[in-house]
Design a protein around this motif. Structure first.
Motif, short mmCIF file in Angstrom:
data_model
loop_
_atom_site.label_atom_id
_atom_site.label_comp_id
_atom_site.label_asym_id
_atom_site.label_seq_id
_atom_site.Cartn_x
_atom_site.Cartn_y
_atom_site.Cartn_z
N ALA A 1 0.82 -1.21 0.00
CA ALA A 1 0.00 0.00 0.00
C ALA A 1 0.86 1.26 0.00
O ALA A 1 0.39 2.33 -0.40
CB ALA A 1 -0.94 0.00 1.20
N ASN A 2 2.09 1.15 0.45
CA ASN A 2 2.99 2.30 0.48
C ASN A 2 3.88 2.39 -0.74
O ASN A 2 4.76 3.24 -0.80
CB ASN A 2 3.85 2.27 1.75
N LEU B 1 -3.09 -2.89 -11.23
CA LEU B 1 -2.21 -2.54 -10.12
C LEU B 1 -2.86 -1.76 -8.97
O LEU B 1 -2.39 -1.81 -7.84
CB LEU B 1 -1.02 -1.71 -10.64
N GLU B 2 -3.92 -1.01 -9.26
CA GLU B 2 -4.40 -0.01 -8.28
C GLU B 2 -4.98 -0.59 -7.00
O GLU B 2 -5.05 0.12 -5.99
CB GLU B 2 -5.37 0.96 -8.94
N SER B 3 -5.34 -1.86 -6.99
CA SER B 3 -5.84 -2.43 -5.73
C SER B 3 -4.70 -2.74 -4.76
O SER B 3 -4.92 -2.92 -3.57
CB SER B 3 -6.66 -3.70 -6.00
N ARG B 4 -3.48 -2.78 -5.28
CA ARG B 4 -2.32 -3.12 -4.46
C ARG B 4 -1.37 -1.96 -4.21
O ARG B 4 -0.64 -1.95 -3.21
CB ARG B 4 -1.51 -4.23 -5.13
N ASP C 1 0.29 -9.88 -19.00
CA ASP C 1 -0.98 -10.08 -18.33
C ASP C 1 -0.90 -9.58 -16.89
O ASP C 1 0.16 -9.13 -16.43
CB ASP C 1 -1.43 -11.55 -18.41
N GLN C 2 -1.99 -9.67 -16.18
CA GLN C 2 -2.06 -9.13 -14.83
C GLN C 2 -1.03 -9.77 -13.90
O GLN C 2 -0.33 -9.07 -13.17
CB GLN C 2 -3.47 -9.31 -14.25
#
Length: 181
Positions: A5-6, A26-29, A105-106
């Motif tokens: 998150a940081n 990426l934005e959820s992590r 891919d993700q």
């Protein structure tokens, strides 16, 4: 930087659809900053950026130029070239940490960011070793192994590996004799 998150990721690509897709991956992590050209990338890049993912082929300022500017500004982030440009011997002298050819891919994208975040905790010589190894792998995948630059890269890898082995041997000897004090 071990807390995801940081971690701040700068994603730079002139294809807005890819920026949106990769951001969604990426934005959820991570905290994700995006830019669709080199000038915009440099305007949002600062010391809080941990990882930069750069497209090489963009109009105006390309990813190679953005990479040079990030390094010149002493922004201490791990950089991966994330591009459709197949690597050539020219990448050997570029100061990036990893090289991936799109599409990814993700799981590959998240894995790339995780690896770069982990490498940031390594000492400088270890970071150098992994950057060289990444260049070697990219060139091998592209079939670019019969150049002087590739041969020189192999020599550099062996020299850094020898230095790291010496450091590990020294640490091992120190640990072995620590109980004697």
């Amino acid at each position: 930087m071990s807390d995801d998150a940081n971690v701040t990721v700068l994603l730079v690509d002139d294809e807005m659809a890819l920026v949106s897709l990769y951001s969604a991956y990426l934005e959820s992590r991570y905290e994700v900053r995006t830019a669709t050209d080199g000038e915009q990338a440099l305007s949002v890049a600062d010391d809080s950026v941990d990882v930069a993912l750069l497209d090489r082929r963009m109009p105006g300022m390309n990813g190679d130029d953005v990479l040079q500017e990030l390094r010149a500004a002493d922004i201490d982030c791990r950089v991966a070239m994330l591009t459709a440009v197949e690597p050539t011997a020219a990448i050997v002298d570029m100061p990036f940490d990893d090289y991936r050819v799109k599409p990814v891919d993700q799981s590959e994208l998240i894995g790339l960011v995780e690896v770069l975040v982990e490498r940031a905790s390594y000492d400088e010589r270890s970071q150098e070793f992994f950057a060289l190894a990444s260049k070697k792998a990219a060139l091998e995948i592209a079939g670019e192994t019969s150049t002087d630059a590739y041969a020189s890269l192999q020599e550099d890898i062996e020299a850094v590996r020898a230095d790291l082995d010496e450091q590990l041997d020294a640490v091992g000897a120190e640990a072995a004799f620590a109980d004697l004090d």
